[in-house]
Each structure stands twice: as C-alpha cells, then as structure tokens.
Design a protein around this motif. Structure first.
Motif, PDB file in Angstrom:
ATOM      1  N   THR A  54      -4.079 -39.060  21.297  1.00  0.00           N
ATOM      2  CA  THR A  54      -3.609 -38.314  20.267  1.00  0.00           C
ATOM      3  C   THR A  54      -4.523 -37.163  20.016  1.00  0.00           C
ATOM      4  O   THR A  54      -3.983 -36.201  19.881  1.00  0.00           O
ATOM      5  CB  THR A  54      -3.277 -38.971  18.856  1.00  0.00           C
ATOM      6  OG1 THR A  54      -2.468 -40.048  19.065  1.00  0.00           O
ATOM      7  CG2 THR A  54      -2.964 -38.241  17.859  1.00  0.00           C
ATOM      8  N   TYR A  92      -3.404 -33.392  20.516  1.00  0.00           N
ATOM      9  CA  TYR A  92      -3.619 -32.282  19.556  1.00  0.00           C
ATOM     10  C   TYR A  92      -4.532 -30.978  20.136  1.00  0.00           C
ATOM     11  O   TYR A  92      -4.336 -29.894  19.650  1.00  0.00           O
ATOM     12  CB  TYR A  92      -4.328 -32.749  18.363  1.00  0.00           C
ATOM     13  CG  TYR A  92      -3.555 -33.544  17.426  1.00  0.00           C
ATOM     14  CD1 TYR A  92      -1.999 -33.810  17.721  1.00  0.00           C
ATOM     15  CD2 TYR A  92      -3.813 -34.476  16.279  1.00  0.00           C
ATOM     16  CE1 TYR A  92      -1.296 -34.662  16.765  1.00  0.00           C
ATOM     17  CE2 TYR A  92      -3.085 -35.262  15.529  1.00  0.00           C
ATOM     18  CZ  TYR A  92      -1.908 -35.319  15.948  1.00  0.00           C
ATOM     19  OH  TYR A  92      -1.087 -36.208  14.959  1.00  0.00           O
ATOM     20  N   GLN A 135      -2.571 -28.969  22.166  1.00  0.00           N
ATOM     21  CA  GLN A 135      -1.666 -28.027  21.385  1.00  0.00           C
ATOM     22  C   GLN A 135      -2.467 -27.040  20.519  1.00  0.00           C
ATOM     23  O   GLN A 135      -1.857 -25.995  19.929  1.00  0.00           O
ATOM     24  CB  GLN A 135      -0.890 -29.000  20.519  1.00  0.00           C
ATOM     25  CG  GLN A 135      -0.043 -29.906  21.099  1.00  0.00           C
ATOM     26  CD  GLN A 135       0.910 -29.255  22.049  1.00  0.00           C
ATOM     27  OE1 GLN A 135       1.866 -28.478  21.627  1.00  0.00           O
ATOM     28  NE2 GLN A 135       1.282 -29.986  23.277  1.00  0.00           N
ATOM     29  N   LEU A 195      -4.353 -27.317  18.114  1.00  0.00           N
ATOM     30  CA  LEU A 195      -4.713 -28.009  16.587  1.00  0.00           C
ATOM     31  C   LEU A 195      -6.066 -28.136  16.320  1.00  0.00           C
ATOM     32  O   LEU A 195      -6.416 -28.294  15.255  1.00  0.00           O
ATOM     33  CB  LEU A 195      -3.632 -29.249  16.303  1.00  0.00           C
ATOM     34  CG  LEU A 195      -2.116 -28.926  16.534  1.00  0.00           C
ATOM     35  CD1 LEU A 195      -1.568 -30.005  16.150  1.00  0.00           C
ATOM     36  CD2 LEU A 195      -1.744 -27.779  15.699  1.00  0.00           C
ATOM     37  N   ILE A 230      -3.054 -31.928   9.340  1.00  0.00           N
ATOM     38  CA  ILE A 230      -2.151 -32.398  10.262  1.00  0.00           C
ATOM     39  C   ILE A 230      -1.253 -33.495   9.811  1.00  0.00           C
ATOM     40  O   ILE A 230      -0.127 -33.329   9.868  1.00  0.00           O
ATOM     41  CB  ILE A 230      -2.773 -32.689  11.626  1.00  0.00           C
ATOM     42  CG1 ILE A 230      -3.325 -31.310  12.175  1.00  0.00           C
ATOM     43  CG2 ILE A 230      -1.595 -32.959  12.523  1.00  0.00           C
ATOM     44  CD1 ILE A 230      -4.164 -31.690  13.269  1.00  0.00           C
ATOM     45  N   GLN A 257       2.570 -33.443   8.780  1.00  0.00           N
ATOM     46  CA  GLN A 257       3.658 -34.185   9.503  1.00  0.00           C
ATOM     47  C   GLN A 257       4.258 -35.171   8.621  1.00  0.00           C
ATOM     48  O   GLN A 257       5.388 -35.193   8.666  1.00  0.00           O
ATOM     49  CB  GLN A 257       2.839 -35.027  10.530  1.00  0.00           C
ATOM     50  CG  GLN A 257       2.540 -34.295  11.685  1.00  0.00           C
ATOM     51  CD  GLN A 257       2.188 -35.258  12.567  1.00  0.00           C
ATOM     52  OE1 GLN A 257       1.052 -35.943  12.680  1.00  0.00           O
ATOM     53  NE2 GLN A 257       2.936 -35.401  13.879  1.00  0.00           N
ATOM     54  N   SER A 300       6.534 -30.122  12.154  1.00  0.00           N
ATOM     55  CA  SER A 300       6.587 -30.715  13.370  1.00  0.00           C
ATOM     56  C   SER A 300       4.939 -30.241  14.007  1.00  0.00           C
ATOM     57  O   SER A 300       4.879 -29.188  13.617  1.00  0.00           O
ATOM     58  CB  SER A 300       7.660 -30.199  14.341  1.00  0.00           C
ATOM     59  OG  SER A 300       7.574 -28.737  14.650  1.00  0.00           O
ATOM     60  N   ILE A 301       4.631 -30.958  15.104  1.00  0.00           N
ATOM     61  CA  ILE A 301       3.442 -30.500  15.759  1.00  0.00           C
ATOM     62  C   ILE A 301       3.761 -28.961  16.426  1.00  0.00           C
ATOM     63  O   ILE A 301       2.810 -28.342  16.298  1.00  0.00           O
ATOM     64  CB  ILE A 301       3.346 -31.341  16.959  1.00  0.00           C
ATOM     65  CG1 ILE A 301       2.733 -32.712  16.245  1.00  0.00           C
ATOM     66  CG2 ILE A 301       1.991 -30.901  17.853  1.00  0.00           C
ATOM     67  CD1 ILE A 301       1.360 -32.916  15.369  1.00  0.00           C
ATOM     68  N   ALA A 327       1.396 -26.011  15.718  1.00  0.00           N
ATOM     69  CA  ALA A 327       0.706 -25.310  16.749  1.00  0.00           C
ATOM     70  C   ALA A 327       0.794 -23.774  16.554  1.00  0.00           C
ATOM     71  O   ALA A 327       0.054 -23.177  17.021  1.00  0.00           O
ATOM     72  CB  ALA A 327       0.949 -26.106  18.050  1.00  0.00           C
TER      73      ALA A 327
END
Length: 121
Positions: A16, A20, A23, A25, A52, A56, A61-62, A66
């Motif tokens: 994870t 991230y 992306q 993040l 984050i 969420q 959304s991710i 991002a």
C-alpha cells in the motif's frame, strides 16, 4: 524511517505504501548509505497517511487525491481549477455527512423502539 517502520507505525502494508508513493501521495528519498537501495520516508509521511485515510473514509478516491496533490505541487497547475475541484469534493462530503446523520438517526430510532418493546419470557 524505512518502509518497514512506516508500515508498522501506520498499520498499512508495504505494498500500500509503495502504491501511494507511485501515485505521488507520499515521498521517499534515497537512504543515507550509498551501498544499498533503501528508501527513507520522512516523519511527516505518517500525518499524510492519516489524511489519506480520512479522505478515503469521506469518499475521496486515490485518483482524485493524486490529481489534487499533483496540481497543488505543480509550479503551473495546467489549467486546473482547484477551487471548483475542492468545491465539488466539499459538496460530496457534505452530502455523505447528511446521509450518514440521517442513517444514524434511523439507528437511534430503531434502538429506542427495541428498548420500548417488552421482552416476553
């Protein structure tokens, strides 16, 4: 801190955390030792990971996170209307809160109804 410590302290998996990072993040930097390929994450990554998780949980959304973070960090935001984007996300979260409060009220009413019902033995 290295990824293992970040995973342990955040409660997230290494996969994870890597996702991230891909992306955009969270960020890492090469470790101090030139002889290995370890990456170091700043202490602030824990705060970012909490944010984050909050985003969420509120339904963001991710991909949206991002995009937002990328645009906020860009020198020239490429025609991105940050205010409109944030206004839309705020409206979405407010709508979720309204629905959640309505559902919470329903749960409380159901609990009260159950408490008022006599138990037959």
């Amino acid at each position: 801190m290295r990824i293992g410590e970040l995973a342990r302290r955040s409660g997230l998996s290494r996969d994870t955390l890597r996702f991230y990072e891909k992306q955009g993040l969270i960020e890492s930097r090469p470790g101090a030792e030139a002889t290995n390929s370890y990456r170091d994450y700043p202490e602030e990554a824990l705060i970012t990971l909490d944010q984050i998780a909050d985003a969420q949980a509120a339904g963001m959304s991710i991909a949206d996170l991002a995009m937002l973070m990328g645009q906020l960090q860009a020198a020239e935001p490429d025609g991105f209307d940050g205010e409109a984007f944030l206004d839309a996300r705020i409206a979405e979260v407010e709508a979720r809160i309204t629905r959640a409060e309505r559902f919470l009220d329903s749960l409380r009413q159901a609990r009260a109804a159950l408490a008022a019902t006599p138990v037959l033995r």
